[in-house]
Scaffold this active site. Structure first.
Site, PDB file in Angstrom:
ATOM      1  N   TRP A  99       0.869  -1.352   0.017  1.00  0.00           N
ATOM      2  CA  TRP A  99       0.122  -0.344  -0.398  1.00  0.00           C
ATOM      3  C   TRP A  99       1.329   1.228   0.187  1.00  0.00           C
ATOM      4  O   TRP A  99      -0.093   2.569   0.016  1.00  0.00           O
ATOM      5  CB  TRP A  99      -0.903  -0.038   1.059  1.00  0.00           C
ATOM      6  CG  TRP A  99      -0.286  -0.303   2.205  1.00  0.00           C
ATOM      7  CD1 TRP A  99       0.391  -1.470   3.353  1.00  0.00           C
ATOM      8  CD2 TRP A  99       0.935   0.187   3.290  1.00  0.00           C
ATOM      9  NE1 TRP A  99       1.434  -2.028   3.870  1.00  0.00           N
ATOM     10  CE2 TRP A  99       1.242  -0.836   4.571  1.00  0.00           C
ATOM     11  CE3 TRP A  99       1.838   1.776   2.750  1.00  0.00           C
ATOM     12  CZ2 TRP A  99       2.336   0.072   5.263  1.00  0.00           C
ATOM     13  CZ3 TRP A  99       2.318   2.119   3.804  1.00  0.00           C
ATOM     14  CH2 TRP A  99       3.573   1.139   4.770  1.00  0.00           C
ATOM     15  N   HIS A 124      -3.590  -5.713  -4.602  1.00  0.00           N
ATOM     16  CA  HIS A 124      -2.526  -5.090  -3.980  1.00  0.00           C
ATOM     17  C   HIS A 124      -3.516  -5.614  -2.396  1.00  0.00           C
ATOM     18  O   HIS A 124      -4.119  -6.587  -2.081  1.00  0.00           O
ATOM     19  CB  HIS A 124      -3.711  -3.880  -4.311  1.00  0.00           C
ATOM     20  CG  HIS A 124      -3.328  -3.064  -4.845  1.00  0.00           C
ATOM     21  ND1 HIS A 124      -1.755  -1.733  -3.896  1.00  0.00           N
ATOM     22  CD2 HIS A 124      -2.524  -1.849  -5.658  1.00  0.00           C
ATOM     23  CE1 HIS A 124      -1.562  -1.495  -3.809  1.00  0.00           C
ATOM     24  NE2 HIS A 124      -1.985  -1.221  -4.901  1.00  0.00           N
ATOM     25  N   ALA A 125      -3.151  -4.841  -2.152  1.00  0.00           N
ATOM     26  CA  ALA A 125      -3.015  -4.960  -0.385  1.00  0.00           C
ATOM     27  C   ALA A 125      -3.993  -4.270   0.300  1.00  0.00           C
ATOM     28  O   ALA A 125      -4.568  -3.860  -0.644  1.00  0.00           O
ATOM     29  CB  ALA A 125      -1.434  -4.034   0.083  1.00  0.00           C
ATOM     30  N   SER A 161       6.839  -7.278   2.760  1.00  0.00           N
ATOM     31  CA  SER A 161       6.907  -7.534   4.217  1.00  0.00           C
ATOM     32  C   SER A 161       8.142  -9.200   4.152  1.00  0.00           C
ATOM     33  O   SER A 161       7.111  -9.953   2.542  1.00  0.00           O
ATOM     34  CB  SER A 161       6.275  -7.593   5.333  1.00  0.00           C
ATOM     35  OG  SER A 161       5.519  -8.684   5.066  1.00  0.00           O
ATOM     36  N   GLU A 172      10.352  -7.952  -3.785  1.00  0.00           N
ATOM     37  CA  GLU A 172      11.039  -7.135  -3.122  1.00  0.00           C
ATOM     38  C   GLU A 172      10.269  -6.985  -2.354  1.00  0.00           C
ATOM     39  O   GLU A 172       9.898  -5.959  -2.048  1.00  0.00           O
ATOM     40  CB  GLU A 172      10.608  -5.711  -4.392  1.00  0.00           C
ATOM     41  CG  GLU A 172      10.572  -5.889  -6.058  1.00  0.00           C
ATOM     42  CD  GLU A 172      12.534  -4.664  -6.092  1.00  0.00           C
ATOM     43  OE1 GLU A 172      13.095  -5.123  -4.886  1.00  0.00           O
ATOM     44  OE2 GLU A 172      12.885  -5.119  -6.859  1.00  0.00           O
ATOM     45  N   CYS A 183       9.985   1.205   1.524  1.00  0.00           N
ATOM     46  CA  CYS A 183      11.707   0.698   1.468  1.00  0.00           C
ATOM     47  C   CYS A 183      12.061   0.713   1.896  1.00  0.00           C
ATOM     48  O   CYS A 183      13.411   0.687   2.050  1.00  0.00           O
ATOM     49  CB  CYS A 183      11.248  -0.712   1.032  1.00  0.00           C
ATOM     50  SG  CYS A 183      11.118  -0.149  -1.080  1.00  0.00           S
TER      51      CYS A 183
END
Ligand code: NAP
Length: 458
Positions: free
Chosen positions: A134, A159-160, A211, A232, A266
Site C-alpha cells: 500500500w 493489491h494490499a 514484507s 522486493e 522500503c
C-alpha cells in the site's frame, strides 16, 4: 484484514468492498490468459501507442488519483501527486525503450558453436501475478505493470487490502489506454487466496513487493511450482556520514530520506551511521530539523508528515521504539504517541542503540531514525553491513579514496553518494540478502519476466 478503504488521518471507513469469489477469480485468470494470447501477437509499436495513451489517462486523472491515495493511505497530497506523475513517466519510459531493451543479441562468431547464425530473442512468459503493498499504491504497481505489458505479458494484481480504491483504479487503467480486455486486472482477494492463484497453471510467474514473511511465503509456493519469482522486500538502509561531508546538506537530505512517504518507504534511510568526529553536531542539527517538521492532515498544504497507513503499523512502530527506550536508548526528539484521532506518530531520533534492541535488527516503518556513532570508516561499514537486509544505502563523503572503499564495501543493491536513495526507471532497483531477489526497473526489470530464447541455425 477486510478489504476496506479506511482514512488513516481519522480512522473512519471510507468504503468496504466484497471479495471476488472463486468464479470471479477464475474468470479474471481466464481473461488474462486470453489477453496474453492476443498481446503476444502485437508489436512494440502497437503496445507503445496503448501505453502512451494509458499514461495520458493517468496524467489527466492526477488530481483524483492523488486525493484517492492520500485519503486511503495518508501520504501528503503533494507526494501523492508526485507519485502519479512519476508513474506516468515510467509508463512512457517503457513505452519508448522496451523494444531496445528486448532486442536480443547476435553471436559475432557463430562458427564457434557450429552455426551459420546464432542469436537471442526475448519473449513474454504469460500471466504474471503481482502482489503489491500500500505504501506507493500506484507507483509500485506501475513499475511492474508497464514493463510487463510492454514485453507482451499480462498481469493480475493482488493489491494490499487497505488500498482497494487504488486496486480498482488500476483495474481499468490499461484498458482505458487501449490494451486488450483482461490485459491487467485486479483481484480483490485476501492474502490467503494468493496461493490458489499462484498454483493455477495459467499463472506462470509472480512478483511480490512487501514484507519478508510475505515474500518467503510466495517464494516457497512459486518454488514448489517451479515458477519464476521476483521479490522486493524490506530494508533498513544505512546512511553514512563522514567528517569530510557537507554536514548541513547531509542533515537536510537525511531528514527527507527518513521521512518521505511518512517514513514508510522500503528505501527510506533508517540507520544513520555517523563518524565520531561529527556525530554530536549531526545529532543536534538532525534532531532540530526533525522536530521542526509539520505533522498533520495529509490533505493540507504544508504538511510534511501524515499519519501512518494502518493502526497495526503504528502499533508495531510503538513497540519497536518502546523496546529500545526500555533497553536504554535515548529519544532525542519524539518517541511518544500524540493524543487524538488518526494513526499519527511524531518524527523521532534515537541514539544509544545496541545490538540487543529489536530496532538494531528490524525495519522501522515510520518516521523513526536510529543514529549510531562509528569510530571510523571501517567501523561505519561494519555497522552498516551488520543487518540481514541489503536494499539500498547512502554515503556522505568528499574523500575519493574513502568513497571508493565504502561503495565497494556496502552490502546493498544500490549506493547513493552524497544523495539519498530514490527509484528511477533508468536504474535497476532491488536488494540482496533478505531484501529480495531479482531486479525491477531499467532493462533488467523488463527482462525478468521474459524467456531469453537462444536461436541456433545450421
Ligand atoms: P505485507 O504485509 O507483506 O503486504 C504486502 C502485500 O503482500 C499485500 O498485498 C498483502 O496482502 C500481501 N501478503 C501479506 N502476507 C502474504 C502472504 N503470506 N502471502 C501472500 N501475500 C501476502 O507488507 P506491508 O506491511 O503492506 O508493506 C510494507 C513492507 O513492504 C515493508 O517491509 C517494506 O519495506 C516493503 N516494501 C518493499 C519495497 C521494495 O521495493 N523492496 C517497496 C515497498 C515496500 P494483504 O494486504 O491482504 O495482507
Amino acid at each position: 484484514m477486510p478489504i476496506a478503504s479506511i482514512n488513516p488521518a481519522t480512522g473512519e471507513t471510507i468504503a468496504r468492498f466484497e471479495e471476488h469469489d472463486d468464479a470471479e477469480i477464475d474468470a479474471r485468470i481466464a481473461a488474462a490468459a486470453a489477453a496474453h494470447r492476443t498481446l503476444r501477437g502485437t508489436g512494440f509499436a502497437q503496445r507503445r501507442e496503448w501505453m502512451h495513451a494509458a499514461a495520458d489517462v493517468l496524467d489527466a486523472d492526477v488530481d483524483t488519483a492523488a486525493e484517492m491515495i492520500t485519503a486511503e493511505m495518508g501520504k501528503p497530497l503533494a507526494q501523492a501527486r508526485a507519485e502519479v506523475a512519476k508513474s506516468a513517466k515510467a509508463m512512457r519510459f517503457y513505452a519508448d525503450r522496451a523494444e531496445e531493451f528486448l532486442s536480443g543479441w547476435t553471436l559475432d562468431d557463430p562458427s564457434a558453436v557450429g552455426a551459420s547464425r546464432a542469436h537471442t530473442v526475448y519473449q513474454p512468459l504469460g500471466v504474471v501475478l503481482a502482489v503489491m503493498p500500500w505504501n506507493y499504491p500506484i507507483w509500485q504497481v506501475i513499475r511492474f505493470a508497464a514493463p510487463a505489458l510492454m514485453a507482451g505479458n499480462t498481469g493480475l494484481l493482488k493489491h494490499a487490502s487497505n488500498v482497494p480504491q487504488a486496486a480498482l483504479y488500476l483495474d481499468t487503467l490499461f484498458e482505458r489506454g487501449g490494451f486488450p480486455e483482461g490485459s491487467f486486472r485486479s483481484l480483490l482477494i485476501p492474502a490467503a487466496k494468493v496461493e490458489g492463484v499462484l498454483r493455477d497453471p495459467r499463472v506462470v510467474a509472480a512478483t511480490l513487493t512487501g514484507s519478508e514473511p510475505a515474500g518467503r511465503s510466495v517464494a516457497a509456493i512459486a518454488g514448489s511450482e517451479v515458477k519464476h519469482v521476483v521479490l522486493e522486500l524490506g530494508g533498513s538502509d544505512p546512511f553514512l556520514v563522514m567528517p569530510s561531508a557537507d554536514l548541513d546538506r547531509a542533515v537536510a537530505t537525511a531528514v527527507t530520506s527518513r521521512t518521505t512517504n511518512n517514513g514508510q518507504a522500503c528505501i527510506n534511510a533508517k540507520r544513520f551511521i555517523v563518524h565520531a568526529d561529527v556525530h554530536d553536531a549531526f545529532v543536534e542539527k538532525f534532531a532540530a530539523a526533525m522536530s521542526a517538521l509539520r505533522v498533520g492532515d495529509p490533505m493540507a498544504d504544508g504538511t510534511d508528515i501524515g499519519p501512518l497507513a494502518t493502526r497495526s503499523g503504528r502499533e508495531d512502530l510503538i513497540e519497536l521504539v518502546d523496546d529500545a527506550v526500555a533497553g536504554g536508548a535515548t529519544a532525542v526528539v519524539g518517541g511518544s504517541v500524540p493524543d487524538g484521532d488518526g494513526w499519527f506518530y511524531p518524527p523521532t531520533v534515537l541514539t544509544g542503540l545496541t545490538p540487543q534492541m529489536r530496532l538494531y535488527r528490524e525495519e522501522a516503518f515510520g518516521p523513526v531514525a536510529s543514529v549510531y556513532r562509528a569510530a571510523d570508516a571501517e567501523d561505519a561499514l561494519r555497522i552498516a553491513n551488520d543487518t540481514t537486509f541489503g536494499l539500498s544505502s547512502a554515503v556522505w563523503t568528499e574523500d575519493a579514496d574513502e568513497e571508493e572503499r565504502l561503495v565497494a564495501g556496502l552490502d546493498a543493491g544500490a549506493v547513493f553518494v552524497n544523495g539519498m536513495s530514490i527509484s528511477y526507471p533508468e536504474l535497476p532497483f532491488g536488494g540482496i540478502k533478505d531484501s529480495g531477489v531479482g531486479r525491477e526497473l531499467s532493462a533488467e526489470g523488463i527482462r525478468e519476466f521474459c524467456n531469453l530464447k537462444s536461436v541456433w541455425k545450421a
